[in-house]
Design a protein around this motif. Sequence first.
Motif, mmCIF file in Angstrom:
data_model
loop_
_atom_site.group_PDB
_atom_site.id
_atom_site.type_symbol
_atom_site.label_atom_id
_atom_site.label_comp_id
_atom_site.label_asym_id
_atom_site.label_seq_id
_atom_site.Cartn_x
_atom_site.Cartn_y
_atom_site.Cartn_z
ATOM 1 N N SER A 165 13.726 -15.082 17.057
ATOM 2 C CA SER A 165 14.304 -14.424 15.888
ATOM 3 C C SER A 165 15.505 -15.218 15.378
ATOM 4 O O SER A 165 16.083 -16.039 16.073
ATOM 5 C CB SER A 165 14.725 -13.009 16.258
ATOM 6 O OG SER A 165 15.808 -13.068 17.165
ATOM 7 N N ARG A 166 15.852 -14.945 14.141
ATOM 8 C CA ARG A 166 16.963 -15.650 13.506
ATOM 9 C C ARG A 166 18.273 -15.297 14.202
ATOM 10 O O ARG A 166 19.152 -16.140 14.353
ATOM 11 C CB ARG A 166 17.025 -15.279 12.034
ATOM 12 C CG ARG A 166 18.120 -16.039 11.304
ATOM 13 C CD ARG A 166 18.066 -15.793 9.850
ATOM 14 N NE ARG A 166 16.831 -16.411 9.370
ATOM 15 C CZ ARG A 166 16.522 -16.536 8.095
ATOM 16 N NH1 ARG A 166 17.331 -16.059 7.183
ATOM 17 N NH2 ARG A 166 15.420 -17.108 7.723
ATOM 18 N N ALA A 167 18.405 -14.096 14.677
ATOM 19 C CA ALA A 167 19.634 -13.674 15.349
ATOM 20 C C ALA A 167 19.836 -14.455 16.643
ATOM 21 O O ALA A 167 20.951 -14.877 16.957
ATOM 22 C CB ALA A 167 19.598 -12.173 15.631
#
Length: 145
Positions: A6-8
Motif C-alpha cells: 500500500s501507499r501508506a
Amino acid sequence: MRARPSRAVSLLVTSAVLTGFLIPGVLARPEDGDPATGSEAAAPVAADFAEIPAEPPAPVRPLPTPAEDLFGADCDTVIEGSLVTAYCHNSYPQTDLVRLHVECDRWWDLDGDGNAVAVGPAGRAELVGRCWKEVRSTWVSHRRA
C-alpha cells in the motif's frame, strides 16, 4: 494476482530511511546549535610525521624449536594399480602412531583406514592398503603415542 504494498507502507518506509540519513548530520552539529560554515566546517588535520617510523619494524622470528618438540615420521606412498604401500621412517626421539588411509575411486568400493602402527625412534614401518579397483587418493595420519 500479486499483492502490492500500500501507499501508506511505502511512505512509512521512505520516511524511516530518510530519517536514518538525517540523524548523523544532526548529531554532528556544534553544541551551540548553529550549523558550521566556512573554515569551521572542515577543520584541517595536522599530522605529526615524527611519530611515523622511517622503516617498518623488523619481523619477529620464532625461536628455534627444541628437539623434543620435533615429531612425525616421514612417509612415502606408492600406488601400484589397486594396491597402496606406505614406507615410514621416524627420525625423531618420540614414538609416532601412523595410519594409512585409502580412498577408492568407485562409489561402491569401500575406503580403508588402517590400524595405527607405532614407529619408534629411528624405526621403520611398512603400511599396506588396497581397493578393489582404482585408488582415488591416499594419505598417512600421525598421532603422538
